[in-house]
Design an enzyme around this catalytic site. Structure first.
Site, PDB file in Angstrom:
ATOM      1  N   HIS A  87      -0.801   1.225  12.147  1.00 49.77           N
ATOM      2  CA  HIS A  87      -0.374   2.185  11.121  1.00 49.77           C
ATOM      3  C   HIS A  87       0.210   3.446  11.789  1.00 49.77           C
ATOM      4  O   HIS A  87      -0.523   4.361  12.142  1.00 49.77           O
ATOM      5  CB  HIS A  87      -1.594   2.551  10.262  1.00 49.77           C
ATOM      6  CG  HIS A  87      -1.246   3.330   9.031  1.00 49.77           C
ATOM      7  ND1 HIS A  87      -2.149   3.588   8.029  1.00 49.77           N
ATOM      8  CD2 HIS A  87      -0.093   3.911   8.620  1.00 49.77           C
ATOM      9  CE1 HIS A  87      -1.578   4.285   7.072  1.00 49.77           C
ATOM     10  NE2 HIS A  87      -0.323   4.506   7.415  1.00 49.77           N
ATOM     11  N   ARG A  96       0.417   0.163   1.413  1.00 52.60           N
ATOM     12  CA  ARG A  96      -0.991  -0.023   1.745  1.00 52.60           C
ATOM     13  C   ARG A  96      -1.258  -1.515   1.866  1.00 52.60           C
ATOM     14  O   ARG A  96      -0.792  -2.311   1.024  1.00 52.60           O
ATOM     15  CB  ARG A  96      -1.914   0.568   0.668  1.00 52.60           C
ATOM     16  CG  ARG A  96      -2.038   2.084   0.708  1.00 52.60           C
ATOM     17  CD  ARG A  96      -2.672   2.598   2.018  1.00 52.60           C
ATOM     18  NE  ARG A  96      -2.697   4.054   2.081  1.00 52.60           N
ATOM     19  CZ  ARG A  96      -1.826   4.820   2.754  1.00 52.60           C
ATOM     20  NH1 ARG A  96      -0.834   4.265   3.424  1.00 52.60           N
ATOM     21  NH2 ARG A  96      -1.956   6.126   2.774  1.00 52.60           N
ATOM     22  N   ASN A 132       5.853  12.847   5.271  1.00 53.18           N
ATOM     23  CA  ASN A 132       6.289  11.784   6.183  1.00 53.18           C
ATOM     24  C   ASN A 132       7.137  10.722   5.487  1.00 53.18           C
ATOM     25  O   ASN A 132       7.241   9.599   5.957  1.00 53.18           O
ATOM     26  CB  ASN A 132       5.076  11.153   6.887  1.00 53.18           C
ATOM     27  CG  ASN A 132       3.997  10.747   5.910  1.00 53.18           C
ATOM     28  OD1 ASN A 132       4.246  10.673   4.710  1.00 53.18           O
ATOM     29  ND2 ASN A 132       2.808  10.470   6.409  1.00 53.18           N
ATOM     30  N   GLN A 154      -8.664  -0.697   8.309  1.00 54.11           N
ATOM     31  CA  GLN A 154      -8.098  -0.067   9.501  1.00 54.11           C
ATOM     32  C   GLN A 154      -9.189   0.624  10.311  1.00 54.11           C
ATOM     33  O   GLN A 154      -9.976   1.356   9.700  1.00 54.11           O
ATOM     34  CB  GLN A 154      -7.013   0.937   9.090  1.00 54.11           C
ATOM     35  CG  GLN A 154      -5.830   0.226   8.466  1.00 54.11           C
ATOM     36  CD  GLN A 154      -4.639   1.142   8.177  1.00 54.11           C
ATOM     37  OE1 GLN A 154      -3.675   0.715   7.618  1.00 54.11           O
ATOM     38  NE2 GLN A 154      -4.705   2.395   8.558  1.00 54.11           N
TER      39      GLN A 154
HETATM   40  P1  NAI Z   1       5.475   8.826  -4.664  1.00 51.67           P
HETATM   41  O1  NAI Z   1       4.314   9.296  -5.466  1.00 51.67           O
HETATM   42  O2  NAI Z   1       6.623   9.744  -4.446  1.00 51.67           O
HETATM   43  O3  NAI Z   1       6.060   7.470  -5.288  1.00 51.67           O
HETATM   44  C1  NAI Z   1       5.273   6.409  -5.685  1.00 51.67           C
HETATM   45  C2  NAI Z   1       6.018   5.629  -6.749  1.00 51.67           C
HETATM   46  O4  NAI Z   1       5.291   4.428  -7.020  1.00 51.67           O
HETATM   47  C3  NAI Z   1       6.129   6.394  -8.064  1.00 51.67           C
HETATM   48  O5  NAI Z   1       7.478   6.393  -8.492  1.00 51.67           O
HETATM   49  C4  NAI Z   1       5.234   5.613  -9.001  1.00 51.67           C
HETATM   50  O6  NAI Z   1       5.682   5.633 -10.346  1.00 51.67           O
HETATM   51  C5  NAI Z   1       5.342   4.218  -8.408  1.00 51.67           C
HETATM   52  N1  NAI Z   1       4.273   3.312  -8.821  1.00 51.67           N
HETATM   53  C6  NAI Z   1       2.950   3.565  -8.974  1.00 51.67           C
HETATM   54  N2  NAI Z   1       2.308   2.484  -9.396  1.00 51.67           N
HETATM   55  C7  NAI Z   1       3.232   1.511  -9.523  1.00 51.67           C
HETATM   56  C8  NAI Z   1       3.179   0.168  -9.939  1.00 51.67           C
HETATM   57  N3  NAI Z   1       2.034  -0.384 -10.385  1.00 51.67           N
HETATM   58  N4  NAI Z   1       4.310  -0.548  -9.919  1.00 51.67           N
HETATM   59  C9  NAI Z   1       5.481   0.007  -9.540  1.00 51.67           C
HETATM   60  N5  NAI Z   1       5.606   1.288  -9.155  1.00 51.67           N
HETATM   61  C10 NAI Z   1       4.484   2.019  -9.153  1.00 51.67           C
HETATM   62  O7  NAI Z   1       4.847   8.367  -3.280  1.00 51.67           O
HETATM   63  P2  NAI Z   1       5.573   8.190  -1.867  1.00 51.67           P
HETATM   64  O8  NAI Z   1       5.602   9.484  -1.152  1.00 51.67           O
HETATM   65  O9  NAI Z   1       6.844   7.457  -2.077  1.00 51.67           O
HETATM   66  O10 NAI Z   1       4.522   7.250  -1.125  1.00 51.67           O
HETATM   67  C11 NAI Z   1       4.205   5.974  -1.648  1.00 51.67           C
HETATM   68  C12 NAI Z   1       3.051   5.392  -0.867  1.00 51.67           C
HETATM   69  O11 NAI Z   1       3.460   5.079   0.472  1.00 51.67           O
HETATM   70  C13 NAI Z   1       1.854   6.334  -0.662  1.00 51.67           C
HETATM   71  O12 NAI Z   1       1.006   6.368  -1.797  1.00 51.67           O
HETATM   72  C14 NAI Z   1       1.186   5.710   0.526  1.00 51.67           C
HETATM   73  O13 NAI Z   1       0.270   4.705   0.112  1.00 51.67           O
HETATM   74  C15 NAI Z   1       2.324   5.058   1.297  1.00 51.67           C
HETATM   75  N6  NAI Z   1       2.616   5.797   2.545  1.00 51.67           N
HETATM   76  C16 NAI Z   1       2.496   5.130   3.745  1.00 51.67           C
HETATM   77  C17 NAI Z   1       2.693   5.803   4.930  1.00 51.67           C
HETATM   78  C18 NAI Z   1       2.599   5.085   6.246  1.00 51.67           C
HETATM   79  O14 NAI Z   1       2.479   5.736   7.300  1.00 51.67           O
HETATM   80  N7  NAI Z   1       2.637   3.775   6.277  1.00 51.67           N
HETATM   81  C19 NAI Z   1       2.994   7.247   4.972  1.00 51.67           C
HETATM   82  C20 NAI Z   1       3.227   7.817   3.653  1.00 51.67           C
HETATM   83  C21 NAI Z   1       2.993   7.121   2.506  1.00 51.67           C
END
Ligand code: NAI
Length: 358
Positions: free
Chosen positions: A309, A256, A117, A285
């Site tokens: 959400h 989040r 997503n 939530q």
């Molecule tokens: P991803 O794993 O592809 O990217 C996450 C990035 O965050 C990585 O590059 C990682 O190095 C970086 N990161 C981790 N800790 C960090 C920190 N302390 N400071 C800076 N960067 C940091 O994940 P993706 O697919 O981009 O998703 C990210 C988040 O988005 C998910 O973990 C989820 O919590 C949220 N999400 C929300 C959705 C919604 O419906 N609102 C749906 C999908 C994801």
């Protein structure tokens, strides 16, 4: 084998719209698949407290399916009681509702449907930036009220063009946000992430990395949060960090809720330190009725772009994460290897690099 799914109640909408796959009614479309193989499939939305179906059935389930949209909070205590649990599948992206360190300790695998997503969320992020910067919500509310006073809206409306926009986290979503911003001719695109983008990817969107978080936020007009929730990001955007934002900056968080401090954000919007805050994720939530993010407003009566959400649960996304959930379970049942990008916690610990610098 018992498979337990904690999903949200879709009500009449889910009965009328079978593509609402992530609901209790439509069960990710996998009941027949599981039952034809002789497995028991329990689906419920009841998730809070010892009397809930979640707490009761997780005790002897082997596979647990949850979704970030209606999170079944799998705590260390529950994991200790879940003696048969081997696999947690997140139907979607973001597995912070599971105590991942406890899963590692108990050799429980945690997989999610990576990428399912990310476009859905990236589109929502860009939309949220635009609706904040352009002061859209109060303008629409004015129309519904039957009023018409252009200056009341225009006094706090700007263009995204010429602004400095940055993302905390430049993974799948963060990078897609940067890609989508390119045609808006922002002054600069910045990112803060402990993992640097590959040089070619950074060049393609013209993004500059800022390695210090305070420096990063102090340069941005618009900040978007796109990193996972883990020990290193819980409460990351707190009162202290907000004091380093440019006065009147906009903040979008679809990652989040708990990454941003609830009261510090509400106070910053109220004082005008933030001109606005938008997103779809909440520290709890469903969000309680009296949650301050439902009602907070900037001094000019706008600046709130909060929604439930749903950014990552468009009908397009639901099909992708339902199919992905099925394929993760099929691999588990047949012993086939899992797609590496879906593995958050593998058989011998964390396999992702996105949940903190370990
Ligand atoms: P991803 O794993 O592809 O990217 C996450 C990035 O965050 C990585 O590059 C990682 O190095 C970086 N990161 C981790 N800790 C960090 C920190 N302390 N400071 C800076 N960067 C940091 O994940 P993706 O697919 O981009 O998703 C990210 C988040 O988005 C998910 O973990 C989820 O919590 C949220 N999400 C929300 C959705 C919604 O419906 N609102 C749906 C999908 C994801």
């Amino acid at each position: 084998m018992k498979v337990l799914a904690i999903l949200y109640d879709g009500g009449a909408a889910a009965e009328e719209e079978p593509r609402l796959l992530g609901t209790v009614e439509n069960q990710l479309g996998i009941r027949e698949f599981l039952e034809s193989k002789g497995h028991e499939f329990i689906v419920s939305s009841s998730k809070e407290g010892p009397g809930s179906h979640f707490h009761q059935h997780v005790a002897d389930a082997e596979i647990l399916i949850t979704t970030p949209f209606h999170p079944g909070y799998l705590t260390r205590e529950l994991i200790q009681e879940a003696k048969n649990l081997k696999l947690c599948v997140t139907a979607g992206v973001g597995s912070d509702h599971i105590d991942l360190n406890a899963a590692v300790d108990h050799h429980i695998q945690v997989l999610e449907v990576s990428g399912s997503n990310v476009v859905s969320v990236a589109e929502h992020v860009v939309m949220s930036m635009l609706l904040l910067v352009r002061n859209f919500v109060p303008a629409h509310e004015m129309i519904e009220r039957g009023d018409w006073q252009v200056s009341d809206i225009a006094r706090n409306a700007f263009d995204l063009e010429g602004k400095v926009v940055g993302t905390i986290g430049a993974g799948r979503i963060g990078y897609r946000v940067l890609q989508r911003l390119v045609p808006f001719d922002c002054k600069e695109l910045l990112y803060y992430d402990y993992a640097a983008l590959p040089a070619e990817a950074a060049r393609a969107v013209g993004a500059r990395r800022v390695e210090d978080l305070k420096e990063f936020v102090s340069q941005c007009d618009v900040v978007a949060v796109n990193c996972p929730l883990h020990e290193g990001t819980r409460g990351l955007v707190n009162k202290e960090l907000l004091s380093h934002f440019k006065k009147g900056a906009w903040l979008v968080n679809t990652a989040r809720g708990a990454i941003c401090d609830r009261d510090a954000v509400a106070e910053a919007v109220k004082s005008g330190q933030l001109r606005g805050y938008a997103g779809d994720v909440w520290n709890v939530q469903p969000a309680p009725k009296d949650h301050p993010w439902r009602y907070m407003k900037n001094p000019l009566g706008g600046g709130n772009g909060m929604v439930p959400h749903y950014s990552g649960t468009t009908l397009d996304a639901q099909l992708r994460y339902a199919n992905g959930t099925k394929s993760i379970i099929a691999n588990y049942l047949s012993g086939a290897p899992q797609e590496p990008q879906n593995i958050i916690v593998g058989k011998s610990g964390y396999e992702t690099k996105a949940y903190g610098q370990r």
